[in-house]
Design a protein around this motif. Structure first.
Motif, short mmCIF file in Angstrom:
data_model
loop_
_atom_site.label_atom_id
_atom_site.label_comp_id
_atom_site.label_asym_id
_atom_site.label_seq_id
_atom_site.Cartn_x
_atom_site.Cartn_y
_atom_site.Cartn_z
N PRO A 114 0.83 -1.24 0.00
CA PRO A 114 0.00 0.00 0.00
C PRO A 114 0.85 1.26 0.00
O PRO A 114 0.51 2.25 -0.65
CB PRO A 114 -0.81 -0.10 1.30
N GLU A 115 1.98 1.18 0.69
CA GLU A 115 2.83 2.36 0.73
C GLU A 115 3.39 2.66 -0.65
O GLU A 115 3.46 3.81 -1.09
CB GLU A 115 3.97 2.13 1.74
N MET A 116 3.75 1.59 -1.34
CA MET A 116 4.27 1.79 -2.68
C MET A 116 3.17 2.37 -3.58
O MET A 116 3.42 3.27 -4.39
CB MET A 116 4.79 0.47 -3.23
N ALA A 117 1.98 1.86 -3.39
CA ALA A 117 0.86 2.38 -4.19
C ALA A 117 0.65 3.86 -3.92
O ALA A 117 0.46 4.66 -4.84
CB ALA A 117 -0.41 1.60 -3.87
N ASN A 118 0.76 4.23 -2.66
CA ASN A 118 0.61 5.64 -2.31
C ASN A 118 1.69 6.48 -2.96
O ASN A 118 1.45 7.58 -3.44
CB ASN A 118 0.68 5.83 -0.79
N LEU A 119 2.89 5.93 -2.93
CA LEU A 119 4.01 6.66 -3.50
C LEU A 119 3.76 6.90 -4.99
O LEU A 119 3.91 8.02 -5.49
CB LEU A 119 5.29 5.86 -3.28
N LEU A 120 3.34 5.85 -5.66
CA LEU A 120 3.08 5.99 -7.09
C LEU A 120 1.96 7.00 -7.33
O LEU A 120 2.04 7.84 -8.21
CB LEU A 120 2.73 4.64 -7.71
N ASN A 121 0.94 6.91 -6.51
CA ASN A 121 -0.17 7.87 -6.65
C ASN A 121 0.32 9.29 -6.49
O ASN A 121 -0.12 10.20 -7.19
CB ASN A 121 -1.25 7.58 -5.61
N SER A 122 1.25 9.47 -5.55
CA SER A 122 1.72 10.83 -5.32
C SER A 122 2.53 11.33 -6.51
O SER A 122 2.70 12.52 -6.69
CB SER A 122 2.53 10.90 -4.04
N PHE A 123 3.02 10.41 -7.32
CA PHE A 123 3.69 10.84 -8.56
C PHE A 123 2.72 10.93 -9.72
O PHE A 123 3.13 10.96 -10.88
CB PHE A 123 4.82 9.86 -8.90
N ARG A 124 1.47 10.92 -9.42
CA ARG A 124 0.41 11.02 -10.42
C ARG A 124 0.37 9.81 -11.34
O ARG A 124 0.09 9.93 -12.52
CB ARG A 124 0.56 12.30 -11.26
N LEU B 105 10.55 7.36 -18.18
CA LEU B 105 9.60 7.14 -17.09
C LEU B 105 10.06 5.96 -16.25
O LEU B 105 9.98 5.98 -15.01
CB LEU B 105 8.20 6.89 -17.66
N LYS B 106 10.59 4.94 -16.92
CA LYS B 106 11.07 3.77 -16.18
C LYS B 106 12.19 4.19 -15.24
O LYS B 106 12.20 3.86 -14.04
CB LYS B 106 11.57 2.72 -17.17
N GLU B 107 13.11 4.96 -15.76
CA GLU B 107 14.23 5.39 -14.93
C GLU B 107 13.74 6.27 -13.78
O GLU B 107 14.21 6.17 -12.65
CB GLU B 107 15.26 6.17 -15.79
N PHE B 108 12.80 7.11 -14.10
CA PHE B 108 12.27 8.02 -13.08
C PHE B 108 11.65 7.25 -11.91
O PHE B 108 11.96 7.48 -10.75
CB PHE B 108 11.22 8.95 -13.71
N ILE B 109 10.82 6.27 -12.28
CA ILE B 109 10.16 5.51 -11.21
C ILE B 109 11.19 4.74 -10.41
O ILE B 109 11.13 4.62 -9.20
CB ILE B 109 9.11 4.56 -11.81
N LYS B 110 12.19 4.23 -11.12
CA LYS B 110 13.23 3.46 -10.45
C LYS B 110 13.95 4.33 -9.43
O LYS B 110 14.16 3.92 -8.28
CB LYS B 110 14.21 2.94 -11.50
N GLU B 111 14.27 5.55 -9.84
CA GLU B 111 14.93 6.46 -8.90
C GLU B 111 14.11 6.63 -7.64
O GLU B 111 14.62 6.64 -6.53
CB GLU B 111 15.11 7.84 -9.54
#
Lengths: 438, 1002
Positions: free
Chosen positions: B884-894, B953-959
């Motif tokens: 869930p935390e990861m999901a929240n993180l992704l959500n916060s990145f839109r 985008l892949k690199e961005f998310i990875k960072e």
């Protein structure tokens, strides 16, 4: 003896104090403000007769246009308090000549204060019998003891009577004509479903008496009730008479009725007080004869029209008739126009109660008048709330008819002098809450 | 006149008035409603007169509070009646019964419009009034042009134009688009040339609303406002009917000054001078007179003028004049005036440095503390609290203490709290402070909230010699005297004497005190130790669980010896609460204009006055302690430092949420937060420096490795050090749209951004926090290749305590992870400060979350097959976190998580749209498969219609997944532990250069 009141207030509908009396010091003078603020000015007025506000209990009831409020701080007996109020009102009525309302109170301040002093002492109810109180709380002038002219009437002795063996009757009464009036008054409560099945039905009845008898008479009343008849047949060792017997529930008697004899012989025997009194009360839940049947059909035709057809059938004897029949048929709030066709009586729309009111002054037995009405509704802004269809209400009086079937079999009067008496018996049935769902 | 001759109506009303009680009234009303319903139903036979009469009745019933849910049609239809009486009732009833969202109003729009464009003035007035009362969006759309025309037309009578202005104001409030900024500004200026004061007043109301939204467009109105004000103040050409008790239209004066407050400054020297002359005249000309109405009017004008003076930062002379005037006010008998005087003084205190001048009135303010009116007392208390500083603290606190014994109960707690805070903040020496608190406890007793005595305990815990007395202090029930320097044994003796008599709640505290005494006895005293152990032994079987637990624990701890030292170390310092006064002072401002001015100042106010003078640095955070001395006993210092750092993101967050509401002025609560941590610690320099060093050490890495445009570094030669962690601020801003980008003792740079598709609009707020101007201000954009940026002109100087806004337009050309850098420099005194700041115009700002249903997702996913459109990578060294935390993180990145698409609960599927000029709107689909057994690795698959986008985008998310920027560094500055970067490095597999890079970047 339970405490019934710390203070009693009489208020008009606006909440102004007409008269009040504090019996104990444990409540303050501003209690009535609390009542006004927390009960009268809220929607709860009339929903619950007992409320507790800030450690005080408020018991109130409304009689015509007067609120009677009892305030008490200690743990009081609520039933006692209400009984006290009812008795006090009956007392006032007998003093004022029948009316008890704001004007009557305003016209009788002094008398009411005098009575309030007498009927309750430090919160404990005292003698509330009008007959006795009238002996010494009078509305006439009092003759001065120093007057030279001797009084023509004997000075009444209240103490003697109150402390005597028969506390409710004075000795030495003399009437030229000895008469007894006996009324059986019943009110029918009914809730019927729209399909015609009875959901709830009972009859509350009372026997009222008015005695104008000389001396100390002993009376005996026989009714067609089940226990009394069975006991009688037992005693006389003969089979019980065929015919209808009535089962009475919750019987309560006036204090004059000799309960030991009732317990052993199941007969109602008593030495009556002078004048008017309520001899007994009872309730019947089974075998009720309903005087009227109502057959409603209410159809909503679209959003703005309704068709109402009501048939009322009288099921008592053809020779009898009902008086003052009023049938209230509820209609939605947005009713605009109505048109009626009735076979008897008159009907009109009353916006103040949102009802079609159909009145029939004289309603003979075994007849079947009908009403058919067309109602037009106005369209409203708000989404039409589904109409809750409140029940049809009915008011009536049927003389010489008892819904319970109760009959007086005999009323015997014994007196030492053995005079003849005339007995008058009357029956009447009224509507209590007589409701038919539609 | 409309009522004339309507007998039915007057009979009905008198019937209602004659009702004895509510019930009768209700019955009468129900009857009447039935009648009205009946009449409305056969409309055929309803004459206009009857219709009018029944609609009036309906209105009367409605106004009595009964529900009227029919007949709106009739009311609306009356609007189109030809005669005035019918039209009037139609308009009135419509505006009472209906609200702007009612469907029925649509029926009326056309008729209303006909009335507005018609030539009949009375009808125009009726229509304008109705629209001005209930006009909604639909009205705004269809009527605004006509209303504007009316307002501008020269042939209309002032009466109509007045109403038109107010009507337009309403329409503007409902739908700001009705007023086209470009075209309207000139006309507005033109309107202000109006000679008729009625029209002018209405137009001014409109102007106030317009400038409050966008003051830039209306610069041209400013001189006109000043001119109007001048005309009023000089009483030139003012008709008799517009003077109120000899004051020329006070309403217009107030409104004009209100409008002026929305303009940040007045640059034109002539206008400025004129305005100051006018203000001077108002200040001079106002006096307290007998007539209440006149007083009200003149004071309304005066206080608005005061607000304006404060807003404009007038010179000292004017300020002192204001204060003198207020001083006169607080000496008046009339309580309302005194209240206003006190309140405005408090306000002045907040925004200007009139402290010195206000101090002259200290005696008078102290007298107000004894006023019979409690609201005046509260104001006086607030003012005293606000004006207190090192020089007058002693007097004020003593005065407060004296007053405490006579103050009423409702105020005592606040009073004692304030006295305690002041004593703590401005204590000249500790013994005085302790004396004050002792007196306070003595006098206020029960009214001391727990907070205060916790504070005292906490405050004194930081000073060894007072340790014991602090605990005795806590027990004010027996008020033992303070005895610094007593031998532990004597102290113990004194304490122990009382033990048998104290309550059970006190015993645990005494036990703690014993344990501490024992700890501090160096070298250990055998006798004392055995005594204390005996006591612990005795209480080990106490019935009270708390006492028992303490006794057992302390006993066990005592026997451990050395460990005792750690556990019974000094209490950590409490984070200072935000002062309730400041909070209240902020919230009590009802007025937006003044509020914004105060906020502006509050945010810029430097935290220089609030220093404890001769107190040795109380905790490690402020003292330049060598690392070696940081023994285990200094645990509190670590905690405080951490507290301090963690307050910063919080403050900027608060800041951000507030700016959304009030876009012009970025901060409200900053003052509290600024003052909070600094109150005792002294100047922030030392702390920040060390912390900052740590940060820059961490960030030194990427510099060395990667010399690209990503340079978040501050020049080491800068003598001015930033407040807070710049990198953290940047990361926080990557997730949200507004906040503080950079702050140092002289300047604060706030940022507010709006993103729409591939366009972005940022506003930089450069706030000078000082009383001296900042010069040679330069801001240079170093945009990366994929962003087109335009920064508007940055002024060379920022005036003292002013804020400058610099809009910045951003266009995203193509996907890239590179970051724009702002090269910012300024000069303060002799200091040249130069910082390079990363701007939060990052990849995720151009994303727009979009939900994709299953039936669309799978075809898309399948159609984008294989590299380079679809890339897959196994990422290792991920910071472990629950799903869930990861999901929240992704959500916060839109990136919008689409739950339920993937049957495996350990996988996440997300979708988003990316906007850039080259790709336009491009759908991106993401799938992340995690391994529940090993949270540090995952497999990520990305698909989009553009190969670069997929890769970037892949690199961005990875960072983002590898290092989470939201976590503050756990052990900052002086900690001898290895720096966090070093901890992170081993987790990064050496064979993955991208991940390595990302790890270093964070």
């Amino acid at each position: 003896m339970p405490v019934a009141a710390s203070a009693i207030y009489f208020l008009n509908l606006r909440g102004d104090v007409l008269i009040n009396r504090l019996y104990r010091d444990d409540v303050g003078g501003n209690m009535v403000d609390a009542f006004r603020m927390h009960i009268m000015q809220t929607k709860e007025l009339g929903t619950c007769p007992v409320r507790q506000i800030g450690g005080c209990s408020f018991f109130y009831m409304r009689i015509s246009n007067v609120y009677i409020v009892i305030v008490v701080r200690s743990n009081a007996n609520v039933a006692c308090a209400f009984k006290f109020v009812v008795e006090a009102v009956a007392l006032f009525k007998s003093y004022f000549g029948g009316a008890f309302d704001e004007d009557a109170i305003r016209n009788n301040f002094v008398l009411i204060y005098e009575l309030l002093d007498e009927i309750m002492d430090f919160g404990y109810p005292q003698n509330l019998s009008p007959e006795i109180l009238k002996l010494y709380i009078t509305q006439e002038g009092v003759r001065s003891p120093f007057s030279s002219k001797p009084s023509d009437k004997p000075v009444p002795n209240a103490t003697l009577q109150v402390t005597g063996a028969v506390g409710w009757r004075r000795e030495g009464l003399v009437y030229k004509k000895n008469e007894v009036f006996l009324d059986i008054v019943e009110s029918v409560n009914l809730l019927m479903s729209s399909k015609g099945s009875v959901l709830r039905c009972d009859v509350t009845g009372k026997i009222l008496m008015k005695c104008f008898l000389s001396g100390m008479p002993d009376l005996k009343l026989g009714l067609n009730d089940k226990i009394g008849l069975e006991k009688e047949s037992q005693l006389k060792s003969r089979p019980p008479k065929s015919g209808k017997t009535i089962e009475l529930d919750d019987v309560t008697f006036h204090q004059c009725v000799n309960l030991t004899r009732f317990n052993s012989e199941k007969t109602v025997s008593f030495v009556p007080p002078d004048g008017e009194f309520e001899l007994m009360k009872y309730r019947i839940t089974e075998g009720v004869n309903l005087p009227f049947r109502v057959l409603p059909t209410i159809k909503e035709l679209g959003r703005t029209r309704m068709e109402v057809n009501v048939k009322v059938k009288s099921v008592f004897g053809a020779k009898m008739f009902a008086l003052g029949v009023v049938i209230k048929i509820p209609v939605p709030k947005q009713t605009a126009k109505t048109s009626f066709q009735v076979t008897s009586g008159r009907a009109k729309y009353q916006a103040a109660i949102d009802c079609l009111v159909w009145k029939i002054r004289k309603f003979p037995g075994q007849t079947e008048p009908t009403l058919s009405a067309e109602v037009e509704l106005i369209s409203t802004m708000a989404e039409k709330k589904s109409w809750t269809r409140p029940p049809i209400q009915m008011e009536f009086q049927v003389p010489m008819f008892t819904a319970s079937g109760l009959r007086v079999r005999f009323l015997k009067v014994w007196e030492k002098s053995g005079y003849n008496t005339v007995e008058w018996v009357r029956y009447i049935t009224k509507a209590g809450s007589y409701e038919i769902r539609c | 006149m409309a009522m004339h001759g309507m007998r039915g109506l007057s009979v009905f009303i008198s019937d209602i008035r004659n009702c004895q009680n509510k019930e009768q009234e209700r019955q009468r009303i129900d009857k009447e409603l039935g009648n009205v319903r009946n009449r409305f139903k056969n409309e055929k036979g309803l004459s206009p007169y009857e219709k009018k009469k029944y609609v009036w009745k309906m209105l009367y019933i409605y106004m009595l509070g009964y529900d009227v849910d029919f007949g709106h049609m009739e009311a609306v239809s009356l609007i189109s009646a030809p005669k005035y009486p019918e039209k009037q009732v139609g308009y009135i009833v419509t505006s009472c019964l209906l609200n702007e969202n009612h469907d029925f109003l649509r029926l009326a729009i056309n008729t209303v419009r006909n009335d507005i464009i018609g030539r009949n003035e009375t009808f125009q007035c009726l229509a304008l009034t109705m629209v001005g009362n209930i006009g909604g969006r639909e009205f705004a759309e269809s009527l605004a042009p006509d209303v504007q025309k009316l307002l501008l037309s020269s042939s209309c009578r002032p009466l109509v134009r007045k109403k038109a202005a107010l009507c337009l104001l309403r329409l503007y409030r409902k739908n700001p688009d009705v007023v086209n900024v470009d075209g309207w500004a000139d006309r507005m200026a033109q309107l202000l040339d109006e000679r008729d004061l009625g029209v002018l007043t209405s137009s001014m109301s409109l102007l106030v609303a317009l400038v409050s939204n966008n003051h830039e467009a209306y610069w041209s109105c400013l001189p006109k406002c000043v001119k109007t004000l001048e005309r009023l103040a000089r009483n030139q050409d003012i008709p008799q009917e517009y003077t109120y008790y000899g004051i020329p239209s006070p309403w217009l004066q107030v409104k004009t000054m209100r409008a002026l407050q929305y303009f940040p400054t007045i640059e034109d020297p002539y206008t400025r001078r004129t305005l100051f002359e006018v203000l001077q005249r108002i200040l001079m000309g106002t006096d307290v007179v007998k007539n209440v109405n006149k007083n009200n009017a003149s004071h309304a004008v005066l206080f608005e003028a005061l607000a304006l003076v404060m807003h404009l930062d007038a010179e000292k002379e004017m300020m002192s004049q204001c204060v003198a005037l207020l001083g006169k006010f607080i000496a008046v008998r009339e309580p309302n005036i005194r209240y206003l005087g006190l309140e405005n003084m408090t306000r002045m205190l907040m925004v200007t440095d009139a402290q010195e001048i206000i101090k002259r009135h200290q005696a008078q303010i102290i007298t107000s503390l004894k006023d019979p009116d409690i609201s005046i007392r509260r104001r006086a208390l607030d003012l005293l609290y606000g004006m207190c500083d090192v020089t007058n603290a002693k007097d004020i606190v003593e005065e407060l203490l004296q007053y405490l014994s006579s103050a009423d109960f409702t105020m005592r707690e606040e009073l004692s709290l304030k006295a305690a805070i002041l004593a703590e903040k401005f204590a000249p020496d500790l013994s005085w402070y302790v004396d004050v608190i002792l007196q306070l406890i003595d006098k206020a007793g029960d009214f001391i909230s727990d907070d205060i005595w916790f504070r005292v305990v906490q405050f004194v815990t930081n000073n060894d010699d007072l340790q014991v007395s602090a605990y005795i202090l806590g027990e004010y029930s027996h008020l033992l005297a303070r005895r610094p320097g007593c031998s532990p044994k004597e102290i113990f003796g004194i304490l122990h004497e009382k033990l048998p008599t104290v309550s059970t709640t006190t015993i645990p505290i005494l036990l703690s005190a014993y344990a501490k005494i024992l700890m501090h006895t160096q070298p250990p005293d055998q006798e004392l130790q055995s005594q204390i152990w005996a006591i612990f032994n005795k209480y080990e079987s106490c019935i009270d669980a708390e006492i028992q637990q303490r006794a057992v624990e302390y006993f066990a701890l005592c026997q451990k010896g050395a460990a005792l030292m750690d556990i019974l170390a000094e209490m950590p310092k409490f984070p200072e609460r935000k002062s309730s006064l400041i909070k209240r002072a902020e919230y009590s401002e009802a007025d937006t204009a003044e509020q914004s001015a105060i906020k502006l100042r509050a945010q810029q106010q430097p935290s220089n006055a609030l220093v404890v003078t001769d107190q040795p640095p109380a905790n490690g955070a402020t003292s330049p302690v060598p690392v070696g001395q940081l023994s285990l006993a200094m645990v509190p210092s670590m905690i405080t430092t951490e507290d301090h750092t963690s307050t910063d993101p919080a403050s900027s967050q608060q800041n951000g949420s507030l700016t959304k509401v009030d876009p012009q002025h970025p901060s409200a609560d900053l003052l509290g937060d600024l003052l909070g941590p600094l109150a005792i610690e002294g100047p922030p320099g030392a702390t920040v420096q060390s912390e900052h060093n740590a940060v820059s050490r961490l960030e030194g890495g990427p510099d060395a490795v990667d010399g690209s445009a990503i340079v978040p570094v501050e020049e080491q030669r800068n003598t001015v050090q930033p407040i807070g962690n710049i990198a953290e601020r940047f990361h926080a801003l990557c997730l949200k749209d507004s906040g503080v980008l950079y702050e140092d003792p002289y300047i604060q740079i706030g940022i507010k951004a709006e993103w729409r598709a591939h366009h972005g609009r940022l506003v930089l707020f450069l706030g000078n926090k000082n009383t001296a101007p900042l010069v040679s201000v330069q801001a240079l954009m170093l945009p990366p290749a994929h962003l087109k940026m335009e920064l508007s002109l940055v002024p060379d100087t920022i005036p003292p305590r002013a804020q400058v806004q610099c809009p910045l337009e951003v266009v995203n050309l193509r996907p890239s992870r590179d970051v724009a850098v702002l090269d910012f420099s300024y000069k303060f005194g002799t200091n040249m400060v130069n910082v390079k700041l990363r701007l939060p115009a990052v990849l995720n700002k151009f994303l727009q979350p979009i939900p994709v249903p299953a039936e669309e997702f799978f075809p898309q996913w399948r159609s984008l097959s294989g590299p380079p459109l679809k890339l897959q990578e196994v990422v290792r060294g991920v910071r472990p976190m629950p799903l869930p935390e990861m999901a929240n993180l992704l959500n916060s990145f839109r990136l919008m998580i689409c739950p339920g698409l993937d049957p495996n609960p350990n996988n996440l599927v997300a979708s988003t749209t990316f906007y850039s000029e080259s790709t336009h709107a491009m759908l991106c689909l993401i799938r992340i498969e995690t391994d529940p057994a090993d949270r540090t690795q995952l497999r990520m698959t990305l698909a989009s219609g553009d190969p670069t986008l997929t890769f970037e985008l892949k690199e961005f998310i990875k960072e983002q997944l590898i290092s989470i920027p939201t976590a503050p560094p756990q052990s900052p500055a002086p900690a001898p532990a290895p720096p966090p970067a070093a901890q992170a490095t081993p987790q990064i597999p050496p064979n993955d250069p991208a991940a390595l890079l990302a790890g270093l970047l964070s």
